[in-house]
Design a protein around this motif. Structure first.
Motif, mmCIF file in Angstrom:
data_model
loop_
_atom_site.group_PDB
_atom_site.id
_atom_site.type_symbol
_atom_site.label_atom_id
_atom_site.label_comp_id
_atom_site.label_asym_id
_atom_site.label_seq_id
_atom_site.Cartn_x
_atom_site.Cartn_y
_atom_site.Cartn_z
ATOM 1 N N GLN A 70 0.847 -0.986 -0.081
ATOM 2 C CA GLN A 70 0.223 -0.331 0.203
ATOM 3 C C GLN A 70 0.529 1.162 -0.237
ATOM 4 O O GLN A 70 0.133 2.188 0.010
ATOM 5 N N ARG A 192 -4.452 -7.387 -0.281
ATOM 6 C CA ARG A 192 -5.421 -8.178 0.271
ATOM 7 C C ARG A 192 -5.150 -9.092 1.099
ATOM 8 O O ARG A 192 -5.487 -8.641 2.472
ATOM 9 N N TYR A 198 -1.157 -4.600 2.434
ATOM 10 C CA TYR A 198 -2.541 -4.151 2.148
ATOM 11 C C TYR A 198 -2.533 -2.693 3.653
ATOM 12 O O TYR A 198 -3.342 -1.750 2.904
#
Length: 279
Positions: A70, A192, A198
């Motif tokens: 991320q 994910r 994530y």
């Protein structure tokens, strides 16, 4: 249109002219979902240049080999912002897009004139989320039993178990949600599945303090994906925020009460205009 960054090739779409507003979609979605929800609103509000990017690995945006986490998605978004947007712009994010929007606002604080967080993901880690139990507000066992097996599976738990609501949800699912999921690259699903990839490597709740531009936070009391209590926990970081916790709202809002979003946006945009006149 495309924007090349070190971590991703970001494909995006623009509608209208005027002041720029950047709208970020949720994870495994794409820009079509935001366009579906927002264009009907901004089409009657001239003077706004709506910029809808696909996040890396979603829609038509391509994640490069160097994109692993991320943090990398944020780096790509910041590079996109620096290349595509002028000095001041307005920012909106939905779900995980709101998580990213909070970080963009923190990293480009002086350039953000206002922030909208819709059904926002506050904590990327599932284990940290305070979630309400599912509760149908309008229950109809006979109607639910009448749905065919595929619709029952794909629609999931229905907050409002009526034919009209189910049909609206099915239309959005078929028109934009399922195509977005199908277009998602494996890297997005891999991220994910790994909480360390994530979520950001830094404490977002700490770095977002204190964002002093007009903010709108919209949470769903029935949101079993990200909840609503977590959104309340960041309120002190946004001293100019209006906070709304909607009774008839799950993570798919504004499907349940579509007339509320335009009214809330009007108030938010008016507060932005007033703040800038005073400045």
């Amino acid at each position: 249109m495309q924007c090349e960054t070190e971590k991703a090739t970001i494909n995006y779409e623009e509608h209208g002219e005027g002041r720029p507003i950047l709208l970020l979609h949720g994870w495994t979605m794409d820009r079509r979902v935001e366009i579906f929800d927002y264009e009907k609103i901004f089409a009657t509000r001239p003077g706004w240049r709506r910029i809808y990017p696909d996040l890396p690995g979603m829609g038509r945006s391509v994640a490069k080999d160097s994109l692993k986490s991320q943090d990398d998605v944020l780096d790509a978004l910041l590079a996109f912002v620096d290349q595509v947007l002028p000095a001041r712009f307005v920012l909106a994010g939905t779900s995980l897009g709101a998580y990213l929007a909070r970080a963009v606002a923190a990293r480009r604080r002086s350039r953000i004139a206002g922030l909208l967080l819709r059904v926002p993901c506050i904590f990327a880690e599932d284990a940290r989320r305070a979630l309400p139990p599912f509760q149908a507000l309008v229950a109809d066992d006979a109607f639910m039993a009448s749905l065919d097996a595929d619709d029952r599976t794909n629609l999931g738990d229905l907050l409002i178990q009526t034919p009209a609501y189910a049909e609206s949800l099915k239309h959005k699912r078929d028109a934009v949600v399922q195509p977005a999921i199908q277009a998602t690259a494996p890297i997005a699903n891999e991220m994910r599945a790994d909480p360390k990839r994530y979520g950001f490597s830094f404490d977002l709740v700490e770095v977002e303090k204190t964002f002093e531009e007009p903010t709108l936070i919209i949470a769903g009391r029935r949101d079993t994906t990200v909840g609503y209590r977590d959104a309340w926990s960041i309120l002190d970081s946004y001293p100019r925020a209006t906070f709304v916790a909607l009774d008839r709202a799950d993570h798919g809002w504004p499907m349940e009460t579509p007339n509320l979003l335009p009214a809330l946006i009007d108030d938010w945009l008016a507060r932005i205009a007033l703040a800038e006149r005073r400045a």
